[in-house]
Write an enzyme that holds these catalytic residues in place. Structure first.
Site, mmCIF file in Angstrom:
data_model
loop_
_atom_site.group_PDB
_atom_site.id
_atom_site.type_symbol
_atom_site.label_atom_id
_atom_site.label_comp_id
_atom_site.label_asym_id
_atom_site.label_seq_id
_atom_site.Cartn_x
_atom_site.Cartn_y
_atom_site.Cartn_z
ATOM 1 N N GLU A 7 0.630 -6.593 -35.927
ATOM 2 C CA GLU A 7 1.388 -7.825 -35.573
ATOM 3 C C GLU A 7 2.738 -6.895 -34.374
ATOM 4 O OE1 GLU A 7 1.545 -10.473 -36.921
ATOM 5 O OE2 GLU A 7 -0.163 -9.760 -38.030
ATOM 6 N N PHE A 59 6.502 -11.822 -45.763
ATOM 7 C CA PHE A 59 6.185 -13.887 -45.289
ATOM 8 C C PHE A 59 4.498 -13.659 -44.105
ATOM 9 C CE2 PHE A 59 7.478 -17.941 -44.041
ATOM 10 C CZ PHE A 59 7.076 -18.484 -44.500
ATOM 11 N N GLY A 60 3.620 -14.133 -44.605
ATOM 12 C CA GLY A 60 2.698 -14.800 -44.068
ATOM 13 C C GLY A 60 2.730 -16.636 -43.334
ATOM 14 N N TYR A 61 2.936 -16.247 -42.515
ATOM 15 C CA TYR A 61 2.857 -17.946 -41.748
ATOM 16 C C TYR A 61 1.803 -18.212 -40.579
ATOM 17 C CZ TYR A 61 5.204 -15.855 -37.866
ATOM 18 O OH TYR A 61 5.936 -15.284 -36.226
ATOM 19 N N GLY A 62 0.973 -17.364 -40.077
ATOM 20 C CA GLY A 62 -0.073 -17.702 -39.870
ATOM 21 C C GLY A 62 -1.368 -17.215 -40.389
ATOM 22 N N SER A 63 -2.280 -16.722 -39.162
ATOM 23 C CA SER A 63 -2.903 -15.513 -39.867
ATOM 24 C C SER A 63 -3.118 -14.867 -41.284
ATOM 25 C CB SER A 63 -3.762 -14.660 -38.955
ATOM 26 O OG SER A 63 -3.402 -13.934 -38.437
#
Length: 238
Positions: free
Chosen positions: A88, A12-16
């Site tokens: 990350e 799940f991506g929520y930033g860059s």
């Protein structure tokens, strides 16, 4: 998602990761996770800052009843997971968790996703601060991956254009404050924004297959180069 896709590993991506995943992936889907909110409480001295002058990047904070929208990517092959662990965890200081993801498409069932998250125990944790102070810090920091302003504005623009239902007051307020700081300090927004990601902008239609070429990378960074062409830029106030 079908039963076979449910057995795949998704992140799940929520930033860059929303606007620059940087790795080869399969399908992608817009959706949200529950009981977390996005906050710029993680410091960063490897991508958007330098040692002694860290930038601020997004993490998730647990909040009962909260929700965070973003993009889930299907990981294909071991290289993608290794890339994410380096980007990350090793460089970003995040740890991992597994949560349920709820696709925007109501015909798709929720499924588990890998989540990279920072906590108060994380390396470079910056913690809560008044938003005007966070905005000032963002405008003053840059690192190997580019200016901290770029990180914030590209995320805000992606969410506004691709995921309008995912309005985030914290993100929107920071964007407004940072744009004010840029104007007040007569900073060149075009220079701050760099060249943009080299890999294609991710498509976010649910369950659409997205074969990609691996992104061109710089040494010791898992973002894109922010070098500028050797010509004079005309800067406009925002």
């Amino acid at each position: 998602m079908g039963s076979q896709e449910n057995r795949s590993l998704w992140v799940f991506g929520y930033g860059s990761l929303c606007w620059h995943p940087g790795f080869q992936h399969g399908a992608a889907a817009v959706g949200y996770i529950r009981h977390y909110v996005r906050r710029f409480w993680q410091g960063n001295s490897t991508h958007r800052g330098v040692p002694g002058k860290p930038g601020r990047v997004a993490t998730l904070v647990e909040e009962q009843g909260g929700a965070t929208w973003g993009v889930a990517y299907e990981l294909t092959g071991e290289a993608a997971l290794k890339y994410l662990e380096d980007r990350e965890v090793s460089l970003g200081g995040y740890t991992t968790a597994v949560v349920n993801f709820f696709p925007r498409d109501p015909s798709l069932a929720p499924f588990p996703v890998l989540l990279y998250i920072a906590t108060p125990a994380s390396r470079e944790w910056a913690g809560q601060a008044p938003l005007h102070e966070i905005a000032t810090q963002i405008t003053q920091c840059s690192g190997p991956s580019g200016h901290n302003v770029e990180y914030l504005l590209r995320l805000a623009e992606f969410m506004r254009e691709k995921v309008p239902e995912g309005y985030d007051d914290h993100l929107a307020t920071l964007e407004a404050l940072v744009r004010i700081r840029v104007k007040e300090n007569n900073m060149c927004l075009k220079s701050l924004m760099g060249e943009g990601p080299r890999d294609p902008q991710p498509q976010v239609d649910a369950a659409e297959a997205l074969p990609q070429e691996p992104a061109e990378e710089r040494r010791d960074t898992f973002q894109f180069s922010a070098s500028l062409p050797p010509k004079k830029l005309r800067c406009l106030n925002v």
